[in-house]
Scaffold this motif. Structure first.
Motif, PDB file in Angstrom:
ATOM      1  N   GLN A   1       0.844  -1.204   0.000  1.00 59.94           N
ATOM      2  CA  GLN A   1       0.000   0.000   0.000  1.00 59.94           C
ATOM      3  C   GLN A   1       0.876   1.248   0.000  1.00 59.94           C
ATOM      4  O   GLN A   1       0.626   2.209  -0.740  1.00 59.94           O
ATOM      5  N   GLU A   2       1.900   1.240   0.846  1.00 54.97           N
ATOM      6  CA  GLU A   2       2.714   2.437   1.043  1.00 54.97           C
ATOM      7  C   GLU A   2       3.643   2.718  -0.132  1.00 54.97           C
ATOM      8  O   GLU A   2       3.767   3.866  -0.571  1.00 54.97           O
ATOM      9  N   ILE A   3       4.271   1.680  -0.699  1.00 53.49           N
ATOM     10  CA  ILE A   3       5.139   1.951  -1.858  1.00 53.49           C
ATOM     11  C   ILE A   3       4.290   2.278  -3.086  1.00 53.49           C
ATOM     12  O   ILE A   3       4.757   2.952  -4.008  1.00 53.49           O
ATOM     13  N   GLY A   4       3.028   1.836  -3.075  1.00 51.27           N
ATOM     14  CA  GLY A   4       2.141   2.104  -4.202  1.00 51.27           C
ATOM     15  C   GLY A   4       1.754   3.557  -4.339  1.00 51.27           C
ATOM     16  O   GLY A   4       1.106   3.943  -5.318  1.00 51.27           O
ATOM     17  N   ARG A   5       2.145   4.394  -3.384  1.00 51.79           N
ATOM     18  CA  ARG A   5       1.893   5.828  -3.488  1.00 51.79           C
ATOM     19  C   ARG A   5       2.899   6.503  -4.412  1.00 51.79           C
ATOM     20  O   ARG A   5       2.738   7.668  -4.770  1.00 51.79           O
ATOM     21  N   ALA A   6       3.926   5.779  -4.809  1.00 45.88           N
ATOM     22  CA  ALA A   6       4.918   6.330  -5.747  1.00 45.88           C
ATOM     23  C   ALA A   6       4.511   6.011  -7.180  1.00 45.88           C
ATOM     24  O   ALA A   6       3.815   5.043  -7.453  1.00 45.88           O
ATOM     25  N   GLY A   7       4.967   6.870  -8.090  1.00 46.47           N
ATOM     26  CA  GLY A   7       4.877   6.580  -9.510  1.00 46.47           C
ATOM     27  C   GLY A   7       3.494   6.394 -10.080  1.00 46.47           C
ATOM     28  O   GLY A   7       3.306   5.621 -11.019  1.00 46.47           O
ATOM     29  N   ARG A   8       2.514   7.131  -9.565  1.00 47.14           N
ATOM     30  CA  ARG A   8       1.163   6.978 -10.111  1.00 47.14           C
ATOM     31  C   ARG A   8       1.041   7.568 -11.515  1.00 47.14           C
ATOM     32  O   ARG A   8       0.055   7.330 -12.200  1.00 47.14           O
ATOM     33  N   ASP A   9       2.037   8.329 -11.931  1.00 47.71           N
ATOM     34  CA  ASP A   9       2.052   8.859 -13.298  1.00 47.71           C
ATOM     35  C   ASP A   9       2.643   7.859 -14.282  1.00 47.71           C
ATOM     36  O   ASP A   9       2.763   8.136 -15.471  1.00 47.71           O
ATOM     37  N   GLY A  10       3.031   6.693 -13.774  1.00 44.26           N
ATOM     38  CA  GLY A  10       3.580   5.650 -14.631  1.00 44.26           C
ATOM     39  C   GLY A  10       5.071   5.749 -14.863  1.00 44.26           C
ATOM     40  O   GLY A  10       5.671   4.875 -15.499  1.00 44.26           O
ATOM     41  N   LEU A  11       5.709   6.799 -14.338  1.00 42.26           N
ATOM     42  CA  LEU A  11       7.151   6.985 -14.545  1.00 42.26           C
ATOM     43  C   LEU A  11       7.956   6.246 -13.479  1.00 42.26           C
ATOM     44  O   LEU A  11       7.444   5.877 -12.422  1.00 42.26           O
TER      45      LEU A  11
END
Length: 502
Positions: A314-324
């Motif tokens: 859950q917590e690492i999934g907050r990174a890179g939501r723009d796909g980069l």
């Protein structure tokens, strides 16, 4: 009208992300749906878009005030005015105003605690509810990593509302938890939209470091060289505050601490500052991040070991939501597992506390007529934390209805608590096993959720190999996880630099 046309009309997007279209199609076909979609893939769209097709209201149960507030603001930015959050942020006057005009709202966010009010429930029964949404649905299951007793009552509440069409949303739930969600809500015929938990654009790096000081130095080093913004997670409020100060003093970095000990206004302010790029780094406990709609977070660092794989994802999934390309570091020192063990035990009442409480019940304290009566004094005298007390009180009221004697009730509660602590310890050992493993980090995580690796990722993990330079602030060319240069972003940066030089 095609779904893509609706998507463009109301949200400005041209295409759906993974799993969104399948979940929305099922809902629009009148089918109960359980959607497990990765963090950052836009689960909220799965109920927002149907809201513009259905005539009635969309009722969304959400576990956190900050999560509700963020969703309300997000819809507001899209021009939607028929949205409200029924929570403690509302004054009494505001709450009465909203309840008198509840039928005027399309999207109604509500906490599970607020649903315990018979008055609120009666107001909701008078509404035409087109869709009943349970966000963060893993909170329903006692086997979920974030079990909340008030969530376990949502099945009964759903029945009292006339069993409306239901959508359950989660990002990380094992097969057992998903089965529990469906049974608890009474939606056995639900369509299951289950996407992979993998986020291939997030590289995973685990690093073993001897001692607290070296770990602190490493965080300062990483925060200085990595492209920002980023989040650093701690299990301690005090450590989060200390690191935020160190980052400002030693790295000249715009940083702030965020944790559950701050008042609501301060938390909202910090969250908004981060979203609007006024802060580079947030030093946070697990209280931060859920529902934070920020697409360009480039790094996540875990200073302390998380208590389970699900919350880590859950917590690492907050990174890179723009796909980069983004990166997640976990810094481990031998013995770090002792802190999560202590935290796990502190979240649950001890056998001595349970024995004391039932002694109080046996001598008549806490019983009024045939009903259980508790007050703040009972909680304080028993030494129960707020989390412990909420769990015990809910269990006691539930068990008192089902068991014939206080002794049976006590043993049932002790059994539940022992099962929970056993499960929590098992989760910690699984997390430790993953940290100490020498196999591909991503493969291990996928296998935990009964998935298989389907393709090789260039920047995968510390075991498979990562080029750290790809994530540094000085790295000019941004790439996605396939290694392709994002030329539009690069050219925009060149133009900006050119303007600044002029």
């Amino acid at each position: 009208m095609e779904l893509e046309n609706l998507l463009k009309k109301h949200f400005g997007y041209l295409s759906f992300k993974t799993g969104q279209k399948e979940a929305i199609s099922a809902i629009l076909n009148g089918q109960h749906t359980l959607a497990m979609l990765p963090t950052g893939t836009g689960k909220s769209l799965c109920y927002q878009l149907p809201g513009y097709v259905f005539d009635g209201s969309i009722l969304i149960v959400s576990p956190l005030l900050s999560l509700m507030q963020d969703q309300v603001e997000q819809l507001g930015r899209l021009g939607e005015k028929r949205v409200v959050a029924l929570n403690s942020f509302l004054s009494l006057e505001e709450k009465n105003y909203v309840l008198d005009r509840l039928q005027d709202y399309k999207f109604i966010f509500i906490s599970p605690e607020m649903l315990q009010s018979s008055f609120i429930l009666q107001k909701l029964r008078n509404l035409a509810i087109s869709l009943f949404v349970v966000d963060e649905a893993h909170c329903i299951s006692q086997w979920g990593y974030d079990f909340r007793p008030d969530y376990s009552k949502l099945g009964e509440i759903r029945k009292s509302l006339g069993c409306p069409l239901t959508l359950a949303l989660t990002a990380t739930a094992t097969r057992k938890v998903r089965k529990d969600i469906i049974q608890s809500l009474g939606i056995e015929d639900a369509v299951k939209v289950e996407s992979t938990i993998d986020r291939p654009n997030i590289a995973i790096w685990i690093e073993e470091i001897e001692g607290y000081q070296k770990k602190t130095d490493r965080v300062l080093e990483l925060a200085a060289k990595l492209e920002k913004p980023g989040i650093i997670y701690f299990s301690s409020k005090k450590m989060a505050e200390q690191m935020a100060l160190l980052l400002e003093e030693k790295n000249n970095c715009n940083a702030s601490a965020y944790h559950g000990g701050l008042d609501q206004d301060t938390r909202i302010l910090i969250q908004q500052q981060f979203i609007h790029n006024q802060l580079d780094v947030i030093c946070a406990t697990s209280a931060f991040g859920m529902g934070v709609n920020k697409e360009n977070i480039r790094f996540i660092i875990h200073f302390h070991m998380p208590m389970q794989i699900e919350s880590y994802l859950q917590e690492i999934g907050r990174a890179g939501r723009d796909g980069l390309a983004s990166i997640a570091y976990l810094l481990y020192s031998p013995g770090d597992e002792q802190l999560p063990f202590q935290l796990a035990e502190s979240e649950l009442p001890s056998e001595q506390q349970i024995d004391w409480l039932f002694h109080e019940l046996e001598i008549g304290h806490g019983i009024k007529g045939d009903a259980l009566q508790f007050n703040q004094g009972t909680q304080e005298r028993g030494g129960f934390s707020e989390v412990q007390w909420r769990l015990v009180e809910n269990l006691l009221r539930k068990e008192a209805k089902e068991k014939s004697s206080l002794l049976d009730c006590k043993e049932s509660i002790k059994e539940f608590v022992n099962e929970r602590i056993t499960m929590k310890k098992k989760n910690i050992y699984q997390m430790l096993q993953w940290i100490l493993s020498n196999r591909c980090r991503r493969e291990f995580l996928l296998n935990y959720f009964e998935e298989q690796v389907t393709s090789r990722i260039e920047q995968c993990c510390d075991i498979c190999g990562i080029d750290e330079k790809n994530y540094s602030a000085s790295h000019k060319l941004r790439k996605n996880h396939l290694g392709k240069i994002e030329w539009k972003e690069y050219l925009a940066g060149l133009l900006l630099n050119s303007e600044l030089r002029e």
